[in-house]
Design an enzyme around this catalytic site. Sequence first.
Site, mmCIF file in Angstrom:
data_model
loop_
_atom_site.group_PDB
_atom_site.id
_atom_site.type_symbol
_atom_site.label_atom_id
_atom_site.label_comp_id
_atom_site.label_asym_id
_atom_site.label_seq_id
_atom_site.Cartn_x
_atom_site.Cartn_y
_atom_site.Cartn_z
ATOM 1 N N CYS A 231 45.335 29.979 10.055
ATOM 2 C CA CYS A 231 44.093 30.742 10.250
ATOM 3 C C CYS A 231 44.260 32.231 9.953
ATOM 4 O O CYS A 231 43.391 32.858 9.333
ATOM 5 C CB CYS A 231 43.570 30.555 11.665
ATOM 6 S SG CYS A 231 44.829 30.447 12.927
ATOM 7 N N HIS B 21 40.079 35.639 15.520
ATOM 8 C CA HIS B 21 41.306 36.394 15.249
ATOM 9 C C HIS B 21 40.935 37.727 14.583
ATOM 10 O O HIS B 21 40.069 37.771 13.700
ATOM 11 C CB HIS B 21 42.215 35.623 14.282
ATOM 12 C CG HIS B 21 42.948 34.459 14.893
ATOM 13 N ND1 HIS B 21 42.833 34.086 16.210
ATOM 14 C CD2 HIS B 21 43.841 33.593 14.337
ATOM 15 C CE1 HIS B 21 43.615 33.038 16.438
ATOM 16 N NE2 HIS B 21 44.234 32.717 15.321
HETATM 17 C C1 11C Z 1 47.645 30.381 16.277
HETATM 18 N N1 11C Z 1 47.568 30.492 13.860
HETATM 19 O O1 11C Z 1 46.744 31.220 16.349
HETATM 20 C C2 11C Z 1 47.953 29.664 14.967
HETATM 21 C C3 11C Z 1 47.283 28.313 14.991
HETATM 22 O O2 11C Z 1 49.994 26.808 11.358
HETATM 23 O O3 11C Z 1 48.016 25.989 11.520
HETATM 24 C C4 11C Z 1 47.421 27.532 13.707
HETATM 25 C C5 11C Z 1 48.842 27.175 13.377
HETATM 26 C C6 11C Z 1 48.953 26.616 11.990
HETATM 27 O O4 11C Z 1 48.329 30.056 17.232
#
Ligand code: 11C
Length: 341
Positions: free
Chosen positions: A132, A244
């Site tokens: 993400c 995010h």
């Molecule tokens: C998080 N980005 O915010 C991560 C979730 O490799 O698909 C997704 C983890 C991934 O913890």
Amino acid sequence: MAYRVVVVGATGNVGREMLNILAEREFPIKEIAAVASSRSTGDEIEFGETGQKLKVKNLEHFDFTGWDIALFAVGSTATKEYAPKAAAAGCVVIDNSSLYRMDPDVPLIVPEVNPDAIDGYKARNIIANPNCSTAQMVVALKPLHDAAKIKRVVVSTYQSVSGAGKAGMDELFEQSRNIFVGDPAEPKKFTKQIAFNVIPHIDVFLDDGYTKEEWKMVVETKKILDPKIKVTATCVRVPVFVGHSESINIELEDELSAEDAQKILREAPGVMLVDKREDGGYVTPVECVGDFATFVSRVREDPTVENGLALWCVSDNLRKGAALNAVQIAELLGRRHLKKG
Ligand code: 11C
């Protein structure tokens, strides 16, 4: 023109958003199946405006033969077992896990950035969806790279707890409540208290001191956008439920004024520029929840390096960072490759 679509992991945060977005974008569906682990078998999920009830099927016994597309939103272990089975049965897998992202025979796609790379999917019948934090960043970087060639990116993230699944969201909620009423706020999912705190640690630590989340931002950006771009990341978990945020500092090969960057971003696919340079004239994570766009604010020149820019980038991590991007890949696949059924 309509397809038989499976959502694997349909009861999770991302799987549910996949179902919502398939319905919201009126994806051409002939038949849809909601599939999950045995824990959820038989549960009912509502789909679409009509509230069609989908009975959750057990992944262990699901036969992918005759299905066109499977959107996978389960962890790497289940993906490793079931994605190759689906692909071998002739169903194209669009996988949200990190398992196949760096496989040279698997395209890693953000449709606004590298749509042509999808043509390589036939080698394994699998297409990977990026992490993400990478997805939203490359949407913002792509038009600037096209205009003035990005040499180096320094990014710090502010990632919501929904990136860690429902357990992460529950932990933020429970800790916040416990702190208010004076009860203990023990960490379970996260390694330290997340309520009223920030944690500079997402995913496992690697030998060089970076975390795997930070490594993913480096290697995935290179694979999607340009292998020559240097990226260094610091990924931080913050007490936000969804959305995010990223502070992105960019060094370009050619000069690009903040004003020109704003003009370019205003027209860029997938980007919504909100940059008024006044109190409240920028986007925060709570405002982007449920939206499709990658929001960019605070575009300014960085005078400490040659051709430097700084910007703020926010997106719904369950949507552009996961489910939306997967559905956009399915749309691209349908347009370019699948037989009209
Ligand atoms: C998080 N980005 O915010 C991560 C979730 O490799 O698909 C997704 C983890 C991934 O913890």
